[in-house]
Design a protein around this motif. Structure first.
Motif, mmCIF file in Angstrom:
data_model
loop_
_atom_site.group_PDB
_atom_site.id
_atom_site.type_symbol
_atom_site.label_atom_id
_atom_site.label_comp_id
_atom_site.label_asym_id
_atom_site.label_seq_id
_atom_site.Cartn_x
_atom_site.Cartn_y
_atom_site.Cartn_z
ATOM 1 N N LEU A 172 -14.130 14.487 -3.524
ATOM 2 C CA LEU A 172 -13.652 14.897 -2.193
ATOM 3 C C LEU A 172 -14.677 15.779 -1.489
ATOM 4 O O LEU A 172 -14.857 15.692 -0.266
ATOM 5 N N GLU A 173 -15.348 16.607 -2.281
ATOM 6 C CA GLU A 173 -16.366 17.484 -1.681
ATOM 7 C C GLU A 173 -17.499 16.662 -1.077
ATOM 8 O O GLU A 173 -18.018 16.991 -0.015
ATOM 9 N N TRP A 174 -17.886 15.597 -1.765
ATOM 10 C CA TRP A 174 -18.934 14.734 -1.204
ATOM 11 C C TRP A 174 -18.451 14.148 0.125
ATOM 12 O O TRP A 174 -19.214 14.112 1.101
ATOM 13 N N MET A 175 -17.179 13.729 0.162
ATOM 14 C CA MET A 175 -16.654 13.154 1.412
ATOM 15 C C MET A 175 -16.677 14.180 2.539
ATOM 16 O O MET A 175 -17.121 13.879 3.652
ATOM 17 N N THR A 176 -16.222 15.392 2.261
ATOM 18 C CA THR A 176 -16.202 16.403 3.340
ATOM 19 C C THR A 176 -17.635 16.731 3.766
ATOM 20 O O THR A 176 -17.884 16.988 4.943
ATOM 21 N N SER A 177 -18.574 16.674 2.815
ATOM 22 C CA SER A 177 -19.969 16.975 3.176
ATOM 23 C C SER A 177 -20.559 15.918 4.104
ATOM 24 O O SER A 177 -21.503 16.183 4.833
ATOM 25 N N ARG A 178 -20.001 14.713 4.069
ATOM 26 C CA ARG A 178 -20.496 13.626 4.939
ATOM 27 C C ARG A 178 -20.013 13.770 6.379
ATOM 28 O O ARG A 178 -20.608 13.219 7.290
ATOM 29 N N ILE A 179 -18.912 14.488 6.547
ATOM 30 C CA ILE A 179 -18.332 14.586 7.893
ATOM 31 C C ILE A 179 -19.214 15.490 8.737
ATOM 32 O O ILE A 179 -19.596 16.571 8.313
ATOM 33 N N GLY A 180 -19.557 14.999 9.906
ATOM 34 C CA GLY A 180 -20.466 15.771 10.742
ATOM 35 C C GLY A 180 -21.894 15.289 10.585
ATOM 36 O O GLY A 180 -22.715 15.460 11.462
ATOM 37 N N VAL A 181 -22.184 14.622 9.451
ATOM 38 C CA VAL A 181 -23.526 14.059 9.265
ATOM 39 C C VAL A 181 -23.694 12.883 10.213
ATOM 40 O O VAL A 181 -24.732 12.684 10.820
ATOM 41 N N ARG A 182 -22.579 12.108 10.320
ATOM 42 C CA ARG A 182 -22.674 10.913 11.155
ATOM 43 C C ARG A 182 -22.325 11.221 12.588
ATOM 44 O O ARG A 182 -21.714 12.201 12.890
ATOM 45 N N SER A 218 0.827 -1.209 0.000
ATOM 46 C CA SER A 218 0.000 0.000 0.000
ATOM 47 C C SER A 218 0.856 1.251 0.000
ATOM 48 O O SER A 218 2.049 1.211 0.307
ATOM 49 N N ASN A 219 0.212 2.376 -0.337
ATOM 50 C CA ASN A 219 0.803 3.704 -0.162
ATOM 51 C C ASN A 219 -0.110 4.437 0.809
ATOM 52 O O ASN A 219 -1.326 4.250 0.770
ATOM 53 N N VAL A 220 0.453 5.280 1.638
ATOM 54 C CA VAL A 220 -0.400 6.069 2.541
ATOM 55 C C VAL A 220 0.039 7.525 2.510
ATOM 56 O O VAL A 220 1.241 7.816 2.527
ATOM 57 N N GLU A 221 -0.941 8.421 2.406
ATOM 58 C CA GLU A 221 -0.652 9.858 2.375
ATOM 59 C C GLU A 221 -1.736 10.606 3.141
ATOM 60 O O GLU A 221 -2.888 10.170 3.162
ATOM 61 N N GLU A 222 -1.347 11.742 3.701
ATOM 62 C CA GLU A 222 -2.345 12.601 4.339
ATOM 63 C C GLU A 222 -2.776 13.667 3.331
ATOM 64 O O GLU A 222 -1.937 14.359 2.748
ATOM 65 N N ILE A 223 -4.079 13.769 3.124
ATOM 66 C CA ILE A 223 -4.631 14.746 2.183
ATOM 67 C C ILE A 223 -5.488 15.714 2.998
ATOM 68 O O ILE A 223 -6.357 15.269 3.757
ATOM 69 N N VAL A 224 -5.229 17.001 2.868
ATOM 70 C CA VAL A 224 -6.000 17.983 3.637
ATOM 71 C C VAL A 224 -6.902 18.758 2.672
ATOM 72 O O VAL A 224 -6.432 19.317 1.687
ATOM 73 N N VAL A 225 -8.204 18.719 2.959
ATOM 74 C CA VAL A 225 -9.181 19.437 2.134
ATOM 75 C C VAL A 225 -9.945 20.381 3.048
ATOM 76 O O VAL A 225 -10.667 19.931 3.935
ATOM 77 N N LYS A 226 -9.781 21.664 2.843
ATOM 78 C CA LYS A 226 -10.494 22.671 3.644
ATOM 79 C C LYS A 226 -10.445 22.333 5.128
ATOM 80 O O LYS A 226 -11.482 22.184 5.778
ATOM 81 N N ASN A 227 -9.251 22.154 5.641
ATOM 82 C CA ASN A 227 -9.050 21.886 7.061
ATOM 83 C C ASN A 227 -9.508 20.499 7.526
ATOM 84 O O ASN A 227 -9.531 20.199 8.717
#
Ligand SMILES: Nc1nc2c(ncn2[C@@H]2O[C@H](COP(=O)(O)OP(=O)(O)OP(=O)(O)O)[C@@H](O)[C@H]2O)c(=O)[nH]1
Ligand SMILES: [Mg+2]
Length: 179
Positions: free
Chosen positions: A169-179, A50-59
Protein backbone atom coordinates in the motif's frame (compact mmCIF):
# COMPACT_ATOMS: atom_id res chain seq x y z
CA UNK A 1 -7.61 31.18 0.12
CA UNK A 2 -10.83 29.20 -0.31
CA UNK A 3 -9.96 28.33 -3.89
CA UNK A 4 -6.49 27.15 -2.92
CA UNK A 5 -7.93 25.02 -0.15
CA UNK A 6 -10.50 23.52 -2.50
CA UNK A 7 -7.77 22.66 -5.01
CA UNK A 8 -5.58 21.05 -2.37
CA UNK A 9 -8.58 19.12 -1.07
CA UNK A 10 -9.39 17.81 -4.51
CA UNK A 11 -5.76 16.79 -5.01
CA UNK A 12 -5.03 15.15 -1.68
CA UNK A 13 -8.25 14.90 0.25
CA UNK A 14 -11.42 13.55 -1.17
CA UNK A 15 -10.22 12.10 -4.45
CA UNK A 16 -10.81 8.39 -4.81
CA UNK A 17 -8.32 6.17 -6.63
CA UNK A 18 -9.73 3.15 -8.38
CA UNK A 19 -7.95 -0.15 -7.83
CA UNK A 20 -8.73 -3.55 -9.30
CA UNK A 21 -7.53 -6.68 -7.51
CA UNK A 22 -7.06 -9.49 -10.01
CA UNK A 23 -5.37 -12.86 -10.19
CA UNK A 24 -6.32 -16.49 -10.56
CA UNK A 25 -8.90 -18.14 -8.33
CA UNK A 26 -7.59 -19.10 -4.89
CA UNK A 27 -4.71 -16.56 -5.07
CA UNK A 28 -5.92 -14.75 -1.94
CA UNK A 29 -7.51 -11.57 -3.38
CA UNK A 30 -10.54 -11.48 -1.12
CA UNK A 31 -8.43 -12.35 1.93
CA UNK A 32 -6.15 -9.39 1.10
CA UNK A 33 -9.06 -6.98 0.59
CA UNK A 34 -10.50 -7.74 4.02
CA UNK A 35 -7.07 -7.66 5.68
CA UNK A 36 -6.78 -4.11 4.29
CA UNK A 37 -10.22 -3.23 5.59
CA UNK A 38 -10.36 -4.92 8.98
CA UNK A 39 -6.86 -6.23 9.79
CA UNK A 40 -8.22 -9.71 10.14
CA UNK A 41 -8.58 -12.94 8.19
CA UNK A 42 -12.13 -13.54 7.03
CA UNK A 43 -13.55 -16.83 5.90
CA UNK A 44 -13.87 -16.63 2.11
CA UNK A 45 -15.56 -18.62 -0.59
CA UNK A 46 -14.80 -18.23 -4.30
CA UNK A 47 -15.90 -14.78 -5.45
CA UNK A 48 -18.61 -14.74 -8.09
CA UNK A 49 -18.67 -11.22 -9.50
CA UNK A 50 -16.84 -8.80 -7.21
CA UNK A 51 -16.50 -7.18 -3.80
CA UNK A 52 -15.87 -3.46 -3.48
CA UNK A 53 -14.58 -1.58 -0.44
CA UNK A 54 -13.13 1.83 0.29
CA UNK A 55 -9.70 1.64 1.93
CA UNK A 56 -8.21 4.82 3.40
CA UNK A 57 -4.43 5.00 3.84
CA UNK A 58 -3.00 8.21 5.30
CA UNK A 59 -5.82 10.32 3.90
CA UNK A 60 -5.63 8.63 0.50
CA UNK A 61 -8.87 6.98 -0.54
CA UNK A 62 -8.73 3.84 -2.63
CA UNK A 63 -11.85 2.25 -4.08
CA UNK A 64 -10.83 -1.38 -4.36
CA UNK A 65 -12.63 -3.87 -6.60
CA UNK A 66 -11.83 -7.50 -5.79
CA UNK A 67 -12.80 -9.50 -8.85
CA UNK A 68 -13.48 -13.25 -9.00
CA UNK A 69 -10.60 -15.11 -10.65
CA UNK A 70 -12.19 -18.35 -11.82
CA UNK A 71 -11.55 -19.15 -15.47
CA UNK A 72 -15.13 -18.49 -16.55
CA UNK A 73 -15.03 -15.03 -14.92
CA UNK A 74 -11.73 -13.82 -16.39
CA UNK A 75 -13.23 -12.76 -19.70
CA UNK A 76 -15.35 -10.19 -17.85
CA UNK A 77 -12.43 -8.59 -15.94
CA UNK A 78 -12.30 -5.96 -18.68
CA UNK A 79 -15.71 -4.59 -17.67
CA UNK A 80 -13.96 -3.23 -14.52
CA UNK A 81 -11.02 -1.55 -16.29
CA UNK A 82 -12.21 1.99 -17.03
CA UNK A 83 -10.58 4.70 -14.86
CA UNK A 84 -8.38 2.16 -13.06
CA UNK A 85 -5.26 3.76 -11.55
CA UNK A 86 -3.82 0.65 -9.91
CA UNK A 87 -3.89 -3.04 -10.72
CA UNK A 88 -3.10 -5.32 -7.80
CA UNK A 89 -2.17 -8.69 -9.27
CA UNK A 90 -2.22 -11.39 -6.61
CA UNK A 91 -0.10 -14.48 -7.25
CA UNK A 92 -0.36 -17.72 -5.28
CA UNK A 93 3.38 -18.31 -4.80
CA UNK A 94 2.94 -22.06 -4.33
CA UNK A 95 0.98 -22.51 -7.56
CA UNK A 96 3.88 -23.06 -9.97
CA UNK A 97 1.78 -24.83 -12.59
CA UNK A 98 -0.51 -21.90 -13.21
CA UNK A 99 2.04 -19.07 -13.19
CA UNK A 100 2.08 -19.21 -17.00
CA UNK A 101 -1.67 -18.45 -17.02
CA UNK A 102 -1.09 -15.51 -14.67
CA UNK A 103 1.58 -14.27 -17.06
CA UNK A 104 -0.80 -14.44 -20.02
CA UNK A 105 -3.46 -12.56 -18.04
CA UNK A 106 -0.94 -9.92 -16.93
CA UNK A 107 0.23 -9.11 -20.46
CA UNK A 108 -3.33 -9.16 -21.78
CA UNK A 109 -4.23 -6.53 -19.19
CA UNK A 110 -1.18 -4.39 -19.87
CA UNK A 111 -2.09 -4.27 -23.55
CA UNK A 112 -5.62 -3.09 -22.83
CA UNK A 113 -6.35 0.51 -23.79
CA UNK A 114 -8.32 1.23 -20.60
CA UNK A 115 -5.36 0.21 -18.44
CA UNK A 116 -2.64 2.11 -20.28
CA UNK A 117 -2.16 4.56 -17.39
CA UNK A 118 -2.43 1.99 -14.61
CA UNK A 119 0.42 1.12 -12.25
CA UNK A 120 0.82 -2.53 -11.27
CA UNK A 121 1.48 -3.92 -7.81
CA UNK A 122 2.19 -7.65 -7.81
CA UNK A 123 1.69 -9.44 -4.51
CA UNK A 124 3.64 -12.70 -4.24
CA UNK A 125 1.17 -14.09 -1.71
CA UNK A 126 1.23 -17.20 0.52
CA UNK A 127 4.87 -16.75 1.50
CA UNK A 128 4.10 -18.87 4.58
CA UNK A 129 3.80 -21.99 2.41
CA UNK A 130 6.80 -24.32 2.44
CA UNK A 131 8.51 -24.50 -0.96
CA UNK A 132 6.80 -21.43 -2.36
CA UNK A 133 8.40 -19.30 -5.08
CA UNK A 134 10.16 -16.14 -3.93
CA UNK A 135 9.18 -12.72 -5.26
CA UNK A 136 12.46 -12.73 -7.24
CA UNK A 137 11.58 -16.04 -8.93
CA UNK A 138 8.10 -14.80 -9.79
CA UNK A 139 9.53 -11.53 -11.09
CA UNK A 140 11.91 -13.42 -13.38
CA UNK A 141 9.21 -15.80 -14.62
CA UNK A 142 6.82 -12.92 -15.35
CA UNK A 143 9.70 -10.97 -17.01
CA UNK A 144 8.69 -7.89 -15.05
CA UNK A 145 11.88 -6.04 -15.95
CA UNK A 146 10.65 -5.96 -19.57
CA UNK A 147 7.65 -3.82 -18.58
CA UNK A 148 8.57 -0.29 -19.55
CA UNK A 149 5.21 1.35 -20.18
CA UNK A 150 3.65 0.80 -16.73
CA UNK A 151 5.13 1.48 -13.30
CA UNK A 152 5.31 -1.82 -11.43
CA UNK A 153 6.41 -3.19 -8.10
CA UNK A 154 6.50 -6.70 -6.66
CA UNK A 155 5.99 -7.34 -2.97
CA UNK A 156 6.07 -10.64 -1.13
CA UNK A 157 3.29 -11.10 1.40
CA UNK A 158 1.20 -13.41 3.51
CA UNK A 159 -2.45 -12.44 3.62
CA UNK A 160 -3.05 -14.63 6.67
CA UNK A 161 -0.65 -12.65 8.87
CA UNK A 162 -0.83 -9.40 6.93
CA UNK A 163 2.93 -9.38 6.44
CA UNK A 164 3.99 -7.32 3.41
CA UNK A 165 0.56 -5.81 2.74
CA UNK A 166 1.36 -2.38 4.22
CA UNK A 167 4.54 -2.14 2.15
CA UNK A 168 2.45 -2.74 -0.96
CA UNK A 169 0.00 0.00 0.00
CA UNK A 170 2.88 2.34 0.75
CA UNK A 171 4.23 1.85 -2.76
CA UNK A 172 0.78 2.71 -4.13
CA UNK A 173 0.49 5.90 -2.08
CA UNK A 174 4.02 6.86 -3.14
CA UNK A 175 2.91 6.69 -6.79
CA UNK A 176 0.10 9.18 -6.29
CA UNK A 177 1.18 12.60 -7.37
CA UNK A 178 4.00 11.13 -9.46
CA UNK A 179 1.68 10.89 -12.42
N1 LIG B 1 -1.48 -20.31 3.54
C1 LIG B 1 -2.06 -19.23 3.05
N2 LIG B 1 -3.33 -19.27 2.62
C2 LIG B 1 -3.88 -18.14 2.14
C3 LIG B 1 -3.17 -16.91 2.07
N3 LIG B 1 -3.99 -15.98 1.52
C4 LIG B 1 -5.15 -16.59 1.27
N4 LIG B 1 -5.10 -17.89 1.64
C5 LIG B 1 -6.17 -18.90 1.53
O1 LIG B 1 -6.40 -19.18 0.16
C6 LIG B 1 -7.77 -19.50 -0.06
C7 LIG B 1 -8.35 -18.61 -1.15
O2 LIG B 1 -8.38 -17.26 -0.72
P1 LIG B 1 -9.37 -16.18 -1.36
O3 LIG B 1 -8.99 -14.87 -0.77
O4 LIG B 1 -10.77 -16.61 -1.24
O5 LIG B 1 -8.92 -16.28 -2.89
P2 LIG B 1 -9.44 -15.40 -4.12
O6 LIG B 1 -8.22 -14.97 -4.88
O7 LIG B 1 -10.34 -14.31 -3.65
O8 LIG B 1 -10.23 -16.47 -5.00
P3 LIG B 1 -11.48 -16.21 -6.05
O9 LIG B 1 -12.48 -15.38 -5.34
O10 LIG B 1 -12.00 -17.57 -6.39
O11 LIG B 1 -10.89 -15.55 -7.25
C8 LIG B 1 -8.46 -19.31 1.29
O12 LIG B 1 -8.56 -20.57 1.91
C9 LIG B 1 -7.50 -18.42 2.06
O13 LIG B 1 -7.58 -18.57 3.46
C10 LIG B 1 -1.82 -16.90 2.54
O14 LIG B 1 -1.09 -15.89 2.51
N5 LIG B 1 -1.33 -18.08 3.01
MG1 LIG C 1 -12.31 -13.91 -3.96
Amino acid sequence: MGVIFAKLWSLFGSQEHKVIIVGLDNAGKTTILYQFLMNEVVHTSPTIGSNVEEIVVKNTHFLMWDIGGQESLRSSWNTYYSNTEFIILVVDSIDRERLSITKEELYRMLAHEDLRKAAVLIFANKQDMKGCMTAAEISTYLTLSSIKDHPWHIQSCCALTGEGLCQGLEWMTSRIGVR
